[in-house]
Design a protein around this motif. Structure first.
Motif, PDB file in Angstrom:
ATOM      1  N   GLY A 207      10.071  42.678  18.029  1.00 32.29           N
ATOM      2  CA  GLY A 207      10.986  42.333  16.947  1.00 32.29           C
ATOM      3  C   GLY A 207      12.451  42.434  17.294  1.00 32.29           C
ATOM      4  N   GLN A 208      12.793  43.226  18.325  1.00 35.21           N
ATOM      5  CA  GLN A 208      14.193  43.377  18.722  1.00 35.21           C
ATOM      6  C   GLN A 208      14.483  42.659  20.043  1.00 35.21           C
ATOM      7  OE1 GLN A 208      14.759  47.726  18.503  1.00 35.21           O
ATOM      8  NE2 GLN A 208      15.983  47.350  16.685  1.00 35.21           N
ATOM      9  N   ASN A 209      13.719  41.619  20.333  1.00 34.96           N
ATOM     10  CA  ASN A 209      13.897  40.941  21.618  1.00 34.96           C
ATOM     11  C   ASN A 209      15.275  40.280  21.731  1.00 34.96           C
ATOM     12  OD1 ASN A 209      13.563  37.777  21.176  1.00 34.96           O
ATOM     13  ND2 ASN A 209      12.031  38.755  19.902  1.00 34.96           N
ATOM     14  N   LEU A 210      15.831  39.821  20.614  1.00 31.73           N
ATOM     15  CA  LEU A 210      17.149  39.183  20.678  1.00 31.73           C
ATOM     16  C   LEU A 210      18.239  40.189  21.006  1.00 31.73           C
ATOM     17  CD1 LEU A 210      16.960  36.634  17.721  1.00 31.73           C
ATOM     18  CD2 LEU A 210      16.656  36.222  20.166  1.00 31.73           C
ATOM     19  N   LEU A 211      18.100  41.408  20.498  1.00 28.25           N
ATOM     20  CA  LEU A 211      19.047  42.466  20.838  1.00 28.25           C
ATOM     21  C   LEU A 211      19.007  42.735  22.338  1.00 28.25           C
ATOM     22  CD1 LEU A 211      20.925  44.887  20.329  1.00 28.25           C
ATOM     23  CD2 LEU A 211      18.882  46.230  19.812  1.00 28.25           C
ATOM     24  N   TRP A 212      17.799  42.868  22.875  1.00 28.94           N
ATOM     25  CA  TRP A 212      17.673  43.152  24.297  1.00 28.94           C
ATOM     26  C   TRP A 212      18.116  41.959  25.140  1.00 28.94           C
ATOM     27  CZ3 TRP A 212      16.587  47.345  27.322  1.00 28.94           C
ATOM     28  CH2 TRP A 212      16.395  48.540  26.612  1.00 28.94           C
ATOM     29  N   LYS A 213      17.953  40.779  24.616  1.00 30.75           N
ATOM     30  CA  LYS A 213      18.434  39.598  25.343  1.00 30.75           C
ATOM     31  C   LYS A 213      19.939  39.678  25.555  1.00 30.75           C
ATOM     32  CE  LYS A 213      18.272  34.538  25.250  1.00 30.75           C
ATOM     33  NZ  LYS A 213      17.820  33.340  24.495  1.00 30.75           N
ATOM     34  N   SER A 214      20.643  40.237  24.565  1.00 27.18           N
ATOM     35  CA  SER A 214      22.098  40.354  24.680  1.00 27.18           C
ATOM     36  C   SER A 214      22.512  41.320  25.784  1.00 27.18           C
ATOM     37  CB  SER A 214      22.702  40.814  23.343  1.00 27.18           C
ATOM     38  OG  SER A 214      22.369  42.171  23.062  1.00 27.18           O
ATOM     39  N   PHE A 215      21.612  42.205  26.194  1.00 26.58           N
ATOM     40  CA  PHE A 215      21.915  43.143  27.276  1.00 26.58           C
ATOM     41  C   PHE A 215      21.891  42.472  28.651  1.00 26.58           C
ATOM     42  CE2 PHE A 215      20.013  46.852  24.633  1.00 26.58           C
ATOM     43  CZ  PHE A 215      21.207  46.995  23.944  1.00 26.58           C
ATOM     44  N   PHE A 216      21.319  41.273  28.715  1.00 21.59           N
ATOM     45  CA  PHE A 216      21.126  40.630  30.012  1.00 21.59           C
ATOM     46  C   PHE A 216      21.916  39.328  30.125  1.00 21.59           C
ATOM     47  CE2 PHE A 216      17.054  42.946  29.254  1.00 21.59           C
ATOM     48  CZ  PHE A 216      17.198  43.886  30.272  1.00 21.59           C
ATOM     49  N   GLU A 217      23.139  39.349  29.626  1.00 22.86           N
ATOM     50  CA  GLU A 217      23.974  38.151  29.727  1.00 22.86           C
ATOM     51  C   GLU A 217      24.330  37.840  31.175  1.00 22.86           C
ATOM     52  OE1 GLU A 217      27.286  38.752  27.175  1.00 22.86           O
ATOM     53  OE2 GLU A 217      26.144  38.386  25.333  1.00 22.86           O
ATOM     54  N   GLU A 218      24.414  38.867  32.005  1.00 20.13           N
ATOM     55  CA  GLU A 218      24.664  38.674  33.425  1.00 20.13           C
ATOM     56  C   GLU A 218      23.498  39.258  34.210  1.00 20.13           C
ATOM     57  OE1 GLU A 218      28.432  40.137  34.660  1.00 20.13           O
ATOM     58  OE2 GLU A 218      29.559  39.060  33.105  1.00 20.13           O
ATOM     59  N   LEU A 219      22.852  38.399  35.002  1.00 16.64           N
ATOM     60  CA  LEU A 219      21.693  38.814  35.766  1.00 16.64           C
ATOM     61  C   LEU A 219      21.907  38.527  37.251  1.00 16.64           C
ATOM     62  CD1 LEU A 219      18.803  37.511  33.480  1.00 16.64           C
ATOM     63  CD2 LEU A 219      19.350  39.901  33.962  1.00 16.64           C
ATOM     64  N   PRO A 220      21.258  39.290  38.106  1.00 15.58           N
ATOM     65  CA  PRO A 220      21.347  39.008  39.538  1.00 15.58           C
ATOM     66  C   PRO A 220      20.826  37.595  39.836  1.00 15.58           C
ATOM     67  CG  PRO A 220      20.363  41.164  39.148  1.00 15.58           C
ATOM     68  CD  PRO A 220      20.446  40.489  37.819  1.00 15.58           C
ATOM     69  N   GLU A 221      21.312  37.010  40.884  1.00 18.85           N
ATOM     70  CA  GLU A 221      20.879  35.666  41.260  1.00 18.85           C
ATOM     71  C   GLU A 221      19.375  35.643  41.511  1.00 18.85           C
ATOM     72  OE1 GLU A 221      21.878  32.247  44.651  1.00 18.85           O
ATOM     73  OE2 GLU A 221      22.972  34.159  44.623  1.00 18.85           O
ATOM     74  N   GLY A 222      18.724  34.625  40.968  1.00 15.91           N
ATOM     75  CA  GLY A 222      17.289  34.473  41.163  1.00 15.91           C
ATOM     76  C   GLY A 222      16.438  35.129  40.106  1.00 15.91           C
ATOM     77  N   VAL A 223      17.041  35.868  39.167  1.00 13.14           N
ATOM     78  CA  VAL A 223      16.293  36.516  38.087  1.00 13.14           C
ATOM     79  C   VAL A 223      16.362  35.639  36.840  1.00 13.14           C
ATOM     80  CG1 VAL A 223      16.063  38.557  36.630  1.00 13.14           C
ATOM     81  CG2 VAL A 223      16.808  38.793  39.016  1.00 13.14           C
ATOM     82  N   VAL A 224      15.203  35.309  36.280  1.00 12.83           N
ATOM     83  CA  VAL A 224      15.153  34.483  35.073  1.00 12.83           C
ATOM     84  C   VAL A 224      14.744  35.341  33.889  1.00 12.83           C
ATOM     85  CG1 VAL A 224      14.632  32.377  36.338  1.00 12.83           C
ATOM     86  CG2 VAL A 224      12.755  33.795  35.488  1.00 12.83           C
TER      87      VAL A 224
END
Length: 247
Positions: A207-224
């Motif tokens: 239910g809080q997946n959108l909140l956690w999505k906001s934590f990953f605005e910048e990801l290492p190259e190659g991580v989806v």
């Protein structure tokens, strides 16, 4: 018509996924709260003669299941197939205490793409699990925002502060933000797992997946980053129809 109902009896908010087999493909029709399932079964003309049930159970609700079992529905329980060191061909590096919800979603991630995956289920509690080509490797359990914020009630001067799960990435300069935005520290734990286990995919659900999505605005190259709110229902359907019975 052929139907399948996937039941997720987690720590809170039990719900059901309703599937129909259409042109030889299983399609998720809708996900409904457990207490509304009977109504939708009637509306969709689903009954014990054309529909089976499959259950992932963290919190037992045997009395609530009884009416459906009395009607003759066949029920497959995940726990009857969970032996410990392996599950449906997936090695499991964890004690038998592993929750069925974590087990089945990890299996789905393992079978679909055998790449290092960080599986985050952001619900009442948040689980962060590592799944690689070598199977389920283990993970962490942390409080969800509601439980985390409630912990501040122990402090007299903090218990009445109004908090919101709203994160800006800047250093907080007032009390409410200092409390609420401290939750983002858990994202650092996720980043640690990404680095240590060479994660290539983050799979978010809950239910809080959108909140956690906001934590990953910048990801290492190659991580989806993938978001799938109904992951446990898709996982139960996949396991049931590929590992247990060809429906």
């Amino acid at each position: 018509m052929q139907g399948l109902v996937t039941l997720d009896f987690g720590n809170s908010n039990p719900h059901a996924g309703i599937f129909h087999k259409i042109q030889n493909e299983w399609q998720l029709i809708k996900v409904v709260p457990w207490n509304e399932l009977s109504l939708f079964l009637t509306q969709l003309e689903m009954n014990a003669s054309n529909t089976q049930l499959v259950l992932s159970e963290v919190k037992e609700r045997e009395e609530e299941l009884f009416p459906l079992l009395q009607q003759g529905y066949l029920l497959t329980r995940l726990k009857d197939y969970w032996r410990g060191a392996k599950f449906a061909g997936m090695p499991v590096q964890y004690a038998k205490t592993l929750g069925e919800d974590r087990l089945i979603t990890a299996f789905y991630a393992y079978k679909k793409e055998k790449i290092p995956t960080l599986l985050i289920d952001a619900g009442t509690f948040v689980t962060m699990d590592v799944v690689t080509s070598e199977g389920f490797q283990g993970g962490y359990i942390i409080p969800g925002t509601q439980s985390y914020f409630a912990s501040f009630n122990r402090a007299e001067k903090l218990k009445d502060v109004e908090l919101h799960a709203d994160f800006h990435g800047k250093l907080p300069q007032e009390t409410a933000k200092a409390m609420s935005e401290s939750y983002s520290a858990f994202a650092a734990l996720a980043q640690k797992l990404i680095s240590e286990h060479k994660i290539k995919r983050i799979l978010l659900t809950g239910g809080q997946n959108l909140l956690w999505k906001s934590f990953f605005e910048e990801l290492p190259e190659g991580v989806v980053l993938q978001t799938e709110p109904n992951l446990i229902h898709l996982a139960l359907q996949y396991w049931m129809t590929t590992q247990i019975e060809t429906l």
